[in-house]
Design an enzyme around this catalytic site. Structure first.
Site, PDB file in Angstrom:
ATOM      1  N   GLU A 196       0.846  -1.187   0.000  1.00  0.00           N
ATOM      2  CA  GLU A 196       0.000   0.000   0.000  1.00  0.00           C
ATOM      3  C   GLU A 196       0.891   1.250   0.000  1.00  0.00           C
ATOM      4  O   GLU A 196       1.993   1.219   0.568  1.00  0.00           O
ATOM      5  CB  GLU A 196      -0.875  -0.068   1.267  1.00  0.00           C
ATOM      6  N   ASP A 197       0.451   2.316  -0.652  1.00  0.00           N
ATOM      7  CA  ASP A 197       1.252   3.550  -0.599  1.00  0.00           C
ATOM      8  C   ASP A 197       1.049   4.272   0.725  1.00  0.00           C
ATOM      9  O   ASP A 197       1.996   4.735   1.338  1.00  0.00           O
ATOM     10  CB  ASP A 197       0.927   4.478  -1.790  1.00  0.00           C
ATOM     11  N   ASP A 238      -4.289   5.297   5.833  1.00  0.00           N
ATOM     12  CA  ASP A 238      -4.876   6.517   6.371  1.00  0.00           C
ATOM     13  C   ASP A 238      -5.953   6.110   7.392  1.00  0.00           C
ATOM     14  O   ASP A 238      -5.641   5.861   8.544  1.00  0.00           O
ATOM     15  CB  ASP A 238      -5.453   7.302   5.184  1.00  0.00           C
ATOM     16  N   PHE A 283      -2.161  16.277   3.699  1.00  0.00           N
ATOM     17  CA  PHE A 283      -2.486  15.576   2.457  1.00  0.00           C
ATOM     18  C   PHE A 283      -1.241  15.560   1.582  1.00  0.00           C
ATOM     19  O   PHE A 283      -0.662  16.608   1.296  1.00  0.00           O
ATOM     20  CB  PHE A 283      -3.640  16.258   1.718  1.00  0.00           C
ATOM     21  N   ARG A 309       1.029  11.964  -9.606  1.00  0.00           N
ATOM     22  CA  ARG A 309       1.638  10.674  -9.270  1.00  0.00           C
ATOM     23  C   ARG A 309       3.066  10.587  -9.791  1.00  0.00           C
ATOM     24  O   ARG A 309       3.890   9.833  -9.291  1.00  0.00           O
ATOM     25  CB  ARG A 309       0.816   9.524  -9.874  1.00  0.00           C
TER      26      ARG A 309
HETATM   27  C1  PRP Z   1      -5.701   5.875  -1.438  1.00  0.00           C
HETATM   28  C2  PRP Z   1      -4.390   5.210  -1.146  1.00  0.00           C
HETATM   29  C3  PRP Z   1      -4.784   4.018  -0.318  1.00  0.00           C
HETATM   30  C4  PRP Z   1      -6.010   4.494   0.422  1.00  0.00           C
HETATM   31  C5  PRP Z   1      -5.662   4.827   1.847  1.00  0.00           C
HETATM   32  O1  PRP Z   1      -6.294   5.235  -2.521  1.00  0.00           O
HETATM   33  O2  PRP Z   1      -3.727   4.836  -2.337  1.00  0.00           O
HETATM   34  O3  PRP Z   1      -5.105   2.906  -1.106  1.00  0.00           O
HETATM   35  O4  PRP Z   1      -6.460   5.672  -0.258  1.00  0.00           O
HETATM   36  O5  PRP Z   1      -6.758   5.347   2.547  1.00  0.00           O
HETATM   37  P1  PRP Z   1      -7.510   4.613   3.716  1.00  0.00           P
HETATM   38  O6  PRP Z   1      -6.485   4.029   4.632  1.00  0.00           O
HETATM   39  O7  PRP Z   1      -8.283   5.738   4.351  1.00  0.00           O
HETATM   40  O8  PRP Z   1      -8.415   3.577   3.139  1.00  0.00           O
HETATM   41  P2  PRP Z   1      -7.410   5.909  -3.459  1.00  0.00           P
HETATM   42  O9  PRP Z   1      -8.744   5.403  -3.053  1.00  0.00           O
HETATM   43  O10 PRP Z   1      -7.209   7.397  -3.465  1.00  0.00           O
HETATM   44  O11 PRP Z   1      -7.086   5.311  -4.871  1.00  0.00           O
HETATM   45  P3  PRP Z   1      -5.704   5.375  -5.730  1.00  0.00           P
HETATM   46  O12 PRP Z   1      -4.719   4.485  -5.014  1.00  0.00           O
HETATM   47  O13 PRP Z   1      -6.096   4.842  -7.044  1.00  0.00           O
HETATM   48  O14 PRP Z   1      -5.236   6.812  -5.766  1.00  0.00           O
END
Ligand code: PRP
Length: 193
Positions: free
Chosen positions: A118-119, A122, A171, A184
């Site tokens: 995961e990146d 949150d 953010f 990105r």
């Molecule tokens: C973002 C990020 C994680 C997630 C984290 O994804 O890449 O996957 O939110 O948030 P959380 O812990 O509150 O669930 P996003 O839904 O923005 O999609 P993306 O990865 O395609 O940008």
């Protein structure tokens, strides 16, 4: 209500202006990221040194792709690559809490050692839901690697086995992380707030 962009932003307005996030001082530089990713790669390789089948790296699209690509190349053990697609932000800067899973892994995970990549963790909802689904597929083990941990907004408890950086409640964009689908490509990580 978060602003949702429906039309692509003209490239001209995203040019190398002083307003563009990529022109400011990064929160985490590409050099620091690269160093930490190499350390994580070593740590992961040691953890899985004795497994008998290749490690299965499951990347959460899209944000984790840049981190996963670097992490994969920092491993000294055999690994396979799978993807899951989740989306919860819908163009805004805070989680909507509504998680959609559009794609699950292609291969079987029965008896396999799985590393979910995961990146950013949150609220933790994304990784929590995906981890639960993966556990139902019968893996031998499941661990989580996240480049960034932002604990201030956590809603569900998540155990991150391999964590790059713990960050404050800002953010962030760059190195795979987006705002409304943009930024990105930036090599460093920047704070937008
Ligand atoms: C973002 C990020 C994680 C997630 C984290 O994804 O890449 O996957 O939110 O948030 P959380 O812990 O509150 O669930 P996003 O839904 O923005 O999609 P993306 O990865 O395609 O940008």
């Amino acid at each position: 209500m978060a602003e949702v962009l429906t039309k692509p932003i003209p490239v001209k307005s995203l040019g190398a202006s002083a307003d563009r996030p990529g022109a400011g001082k990064p929160m985490i530089s590409s050099t620091r990221i690269a160093r930490r990713v190499r350390q994580l790669g070593r740590q992961i390789s040691e953890t899985y040194a004795d497994i008998e089948t290749p490690l299965v790296i499951v990347v959460i699209l899209k944000g984790a792709t840049v981190f996963a690509a670097d992490l994969l190349r920092s491993l000294s053990i055999p690994a396979e690559l799978e993807f899951v697609r989740a989306s919860s932000y819908h163009g805004g800067t805070t989680s909507s809490g509504r998680l959609q899973l559009a794609h699950m892994v292609d291969g079987t995970l029965v008896g396999r050692h799985v590393l979910l990549v995961e990146d950013i963790v949150d609220s933790g909802l994304t990784v929590n839901v995906i981890a639960k689904r993966i556990k139902r597929l019968g893996p031998a083990s499941l661990r989580i690697a996240a480049l960034l941990d932002r604990p201030a907004r956590r809603v569900v408890e998540v155990r991150i086995d391999f964590c790059g950086f713990v960050i404050p409640d800002r953010f962030v964009i760059g190195y795979g992380l987006d705002y409304a689908g943009l930024y990105r490509e930036l090599p460093h990580i920047y704070s937008l707030t």
